[in-house]
Design an enzyme around this catalytic site. Structure first.
Site, PDB file in Angstrom:
ATOM      1  N   GLU A  35      31.592 -31.213 -27.165  1.00 21.11           N
ATOM      2  CA  GLU A  35      31.237 -31.123 -25.748  1.00 21.11           C
ATOM      3  C   GLU A  35      32.465 -31.221 -24.851  1.00 21.11           C
ATOM      4  OE1 GLU A  35      27.817 -33.127 -24.246  1.00 21.11           O
ATOM      5  OE2 GLU A  35      26.967 -33.445 -26.217  1.00 21.11           O
ATOM      6  N   ASP A  36      32.429 -30.407 -23.816  1.00 24.35           N
ATOM      7  CA  ASP A  36      33.360 -30.538 -22.685  1.00 24.35           C
ATOM      8  C   ASP A  36      34.822 -30.340 -23.056  1.00 24.35           C
ATOM      9  OD1 ASP A  36      30.917 -31.416 -21.752  1.00 24.35           O
ATOM     10  OD2 ASP A  36      31.679 -33.160 -20.699  1.00 24.35           O
ATOM     11  N   CYS A  74      27.069 -28.274 -18.930  1.00 24.11           N
ATOM     12  CA  CYS A  74      26.271 -28.293 -20.151  1.00 24.11           C
ATOM     13  C   CYS A  74      24.867 -27.694 -20.044  1.00 24.11           C
ATOM     14  CB  CYS A  74      26.195 -29.711 -20.697  1.00 24.11           C
ATOM     15  SG  CYS A  74      25.649 -30.945 -19.499  1.00 24.11           S
ATOM     16  N   ASP A 238      30.583 -26.576 -25.960  1.00 24.22           N
ATOM     17  CA  ASP A 238      29.511 -26.100 -25.081  1.00 24.22           C
ATOM     18  C   ASP A 238      30.020 -25.571 -23.743  1.00 24.22           C
ATOM     19  OD1 ASP A 238      30.137 -28.588 -23.978  1.00 24.22           O
ATOM     20  OD2 ASP A 238      28.055 -29.224 -23.734  1.00 24.22           O
ATOM     21  N   HIS A 239      31.269 -25.828 -23.393  1.00 24.81           N
ATOM     22  CA  HIS A 239      31.971 -25.246 -22.239  1.00 24.81           C
ATOM     23  C   HIS A 239      33.353 -25.874 -22.198  1.00 24.81           C
ATOM     24  CE1 HIS A 239      31.198 -29.027 -20.112  1.00 24.81           C
ATOM     25  NE2 HIS A 239      29.931 -28.905 -20.474  1.00 24.81           N
TER      26      HIS A 239
END
Length: 610
Positions: A35-36, A74, A238-239
């Site tokens: 994530e992130d 997200c 996810d980004h």
């Protein structure tokens, strides 16, 4: 007859084994999701990163240099992944909005389950839609694993880690406990060189290293299970992220993601290249569900808007990756972006709003406060202080020459032809998908109570071409458009009136001749139009009337109308003092601290010392 019976008996006896063989010919598919995080990965050329497991995976698989999230945050990104649809086409673009998806949409794991796959999710969902579709998964929990499937059953499994999530920098680790040196950490040119910024970056690199360790464990478990030679492995984020101007923002730092896919020898024919190679094919989250179904031999539903980039249904390469930004938590904005292999185009539809709007969750990172303090102290250079200023209408970046996106080429005559081409590509796509993100969110909230926004956009009630063209005109801030915008202030469509009023806000004092019409709109039947008119009037010397209208809007039953009004009140600062009692009353009546109107209200009173 006897021969027929023998043949039938043989077939009956063999059927389970034939079915098992047919099922087990399908590849297992494992998704490891972090994530992130942007590609702060050694395999992507980041020499400061410590990522031996992902680097090794890249030597065994194919690394994608042009992989992109559809949103730099997200929940909207995950909405794309789970549905295979572009969120602005169905109203799931705003952060944690949970408006309904159209009835025909199935979460992609359902198709896999129907094809015989065991599907497990460990553990994050955050799909940004109001329905969960629990039956998409055989199991979705902290204990979910492919190891629980039936013998011989192919699996699709997700393991998601929050180790590198934004929250990992909210609490500072002492310098002497950091593995990555704050003194040596490379800073992007848009960040100031403050102790807090250096510390957050170093701590974040530590967390990326910890995330890489997690990836290594999942891969080791797969090897130990004996299924590595039957399993296609994806690693991606996810980004982008995570420090200010990355997550939530429409630059490479928010949208460019790492993606490595490993194919075992058994399925090498499905790979786009040899182990250890790279591909510059553009892929986006819109393409993930179709590609997954293609690998599994499942027909891709027509409603999915992406292009399969793997498997038997592999499509032609896409020219552009499209991306979007809507409301981020308690702050309203609207941005769209188009990316080819060399350039990123960004269109800001609310250029009067600064990049660095206060978002409570973002400001939990110590680095954000230090950046804001440096701006107020006047110590930033021109690149660093842009974050605290209003936006240009258009941005264009040569990503190869300018990976941090700091040199805007939109005003350079040498790029006029390219700018026009990418501007048109953006416009055409918004019209094609019937982008409902141009509805003010208060209106979206009302409509979605009875009708999915996807269906509303196709009901004949949403003139998307007219709305987009009005939003484009409004955002230009060109006084030559004032006559037409004034005319649109009385249009029969409230969305057109909303954008015309927003255009007057962007024009500011140059919209004086529209003042009378804007005052009339303070009694408009649509609350989002009243608020937009009030915002425009704050620029035209009518703040008392505007504050009264905004205060009344705080009593609306529509949460996103309240958020819209609070956003304007915060910009007014002490001049909105007559609204403070109503703001306090709103806080007193709220109980859930996750409500975005509560966050916006608390910031207003905190800034006023209340």
């Amino acid at each position: 007859m006897r021969t027929y019976r023998i043949a039938f008996a043989i077939l009956l006896f063999a059927a389970p084994f034939l079915a098992q063989a047919q099922t087990t010919d399908k590849p297992n598919i494992l998704w490891i999701v972090s994530e992130d995080n942007s590609p702060f990965i050694g395999a992507y050329g980041d020499t400061f990163a410590t990522t031996p497991n992902i680097d090794k995976l890249a030597t065994q698989g194919v690394l994608y240099t042009n992989a992109f999230a559809t949103a730099p945050v997200c929940a909207p990104s995950r909405s794309t992944l789970i549905t295979g649809m572009y969120p602005p086409s169905m109203g799931t673009e705003n952060m944690r909005s949970t408006y309904p998806a159209p009835d025909f949409v199935k979460f992609y794991p359902k198709y896999l389950r129907e094809a015989g796959y065991y599907t497990s999710n460990n553990v994050k969902k955050d799909y940004n839609v109001d329905q969960d579709q629990e039956d998409a998964w055989d199991e979705s929990s902290h204990d979910a694993t492919y190891q629980k499937r039936k013998p011989g059953q192919p699996f699709f499994a997700i393991f998601n880690t929050t180790i590198s999530h934004e929250s990992c920098v909210h609490k500072s680790i002492p310098n002497d406990q950091l593995r990555h040196s704050p003194a040596k950490v490379p800073l992007p040119p848009y960040h100031p060189d403050t102790p807090e910024m250096r510390h957050d970056w170093a701590q974040y690199y530590d967390k990326v290293e910890d995330m890489d360790t997690f990836v290594g464990k999942i891969l080791a478990d797969l090897e130990a299970s004996g299924e590595a030679e039957n399993t296609i492995v994806f690693y991606y984020s996810d980004h982008g992220g995570v420090l200010g101007r990355s997550k939530r923002f429409m630059y490479e730092s928010g949208l460019h993601i790492p993606l490595v896919i490993r194919f075992p020898k058994k399925y090498a024919h499905l790979a786009p290249g040899q182990p250890g190679t790279k591909t510059d094919r553009i892929v986006t989250f819109l393409d993930f569900a179709p590609s997954l179904l293609s690998l599994a031999g499942v027909p891709i539903p027509e409603y999915m808007g992406g292009k399969a980039f793997l498997g038997t249904q592999n499509a032609s390469e896409r020219e552009y990756a499209h991306a979007f930004r809507g409301r981020m938590d308690e702050r309203i904005d609207l941005v769209r972006s188009v990316r080819d292999k060399k350039y990123r185009y960004i269109r800001n539809y609310m250029p009067h709003k600064i990049y660095g709007q206060y978002i409570e969750y973002l400001w939990r990172a110590p680095s954000m406060g230090s950046w804001e303090a440096a701006y107020k102290a006047g110590t930033l250079n021109d690149v660093q202080k842009k974050f605290w200023e209003t936006k240009p209408v258009e941005e264009l970046f040569d990503v190869e020459a300018d990976p941090h996106n700091v040199n805007n080429l939109a005003g350079d005559p040498k790029y006029a032809v390219l700018l026009k081409k990418m501007r048109q590509a953006n416009h055409d796509y918004l019209v094609e998908i019937k982008d409902v993100g141009f509805l003010p969110e208060g209106r979206m909230e009302e409509i979605s109570q009875t009708t999915p926004l996807f269906d509303y956009a196709r009901s004949g009630k949403y003139d998307v071409k007219k709305v987009i063209e009005t939003a484009e005109m409004a955002s230009m801030g060109d006084p030559r458009n004032l006559k037409e915008l004034t005319k649109k202030l009385t249009d029969g469509d409230p969305v057109i009136r909303y954008w015309a009023a927003t255009g007057c806000t962007i024009l500011g004092n140059k919209a004086q001749s529209a003042k009378g019409t804007l005052i009339n709109l303070l009694s408009d039947p649509e609350v989002t139009v009243r608020i937009a008119a009030a915002e425009a009037l704050t620029k035209l010397g009518e703040k008392e009337k505007a504050v009264q209208t905004l205060t009344e809007a705080l009593n609306s039953d529509i949460q996103m109308a309240r958020v819209q009004a609070l956003n304007v009140l915060e910009q007014l600062g002490p001049e909105a003092s007559k609204a403070f009692p109503a703001v306090k009353q709103l806080i007193d009546h709220k109980k859930k601290n996750a409500d975005y109107d509560l966050r916006a209200a608390e910031k207003i009173l905190a800034s006023a010392g209340k």
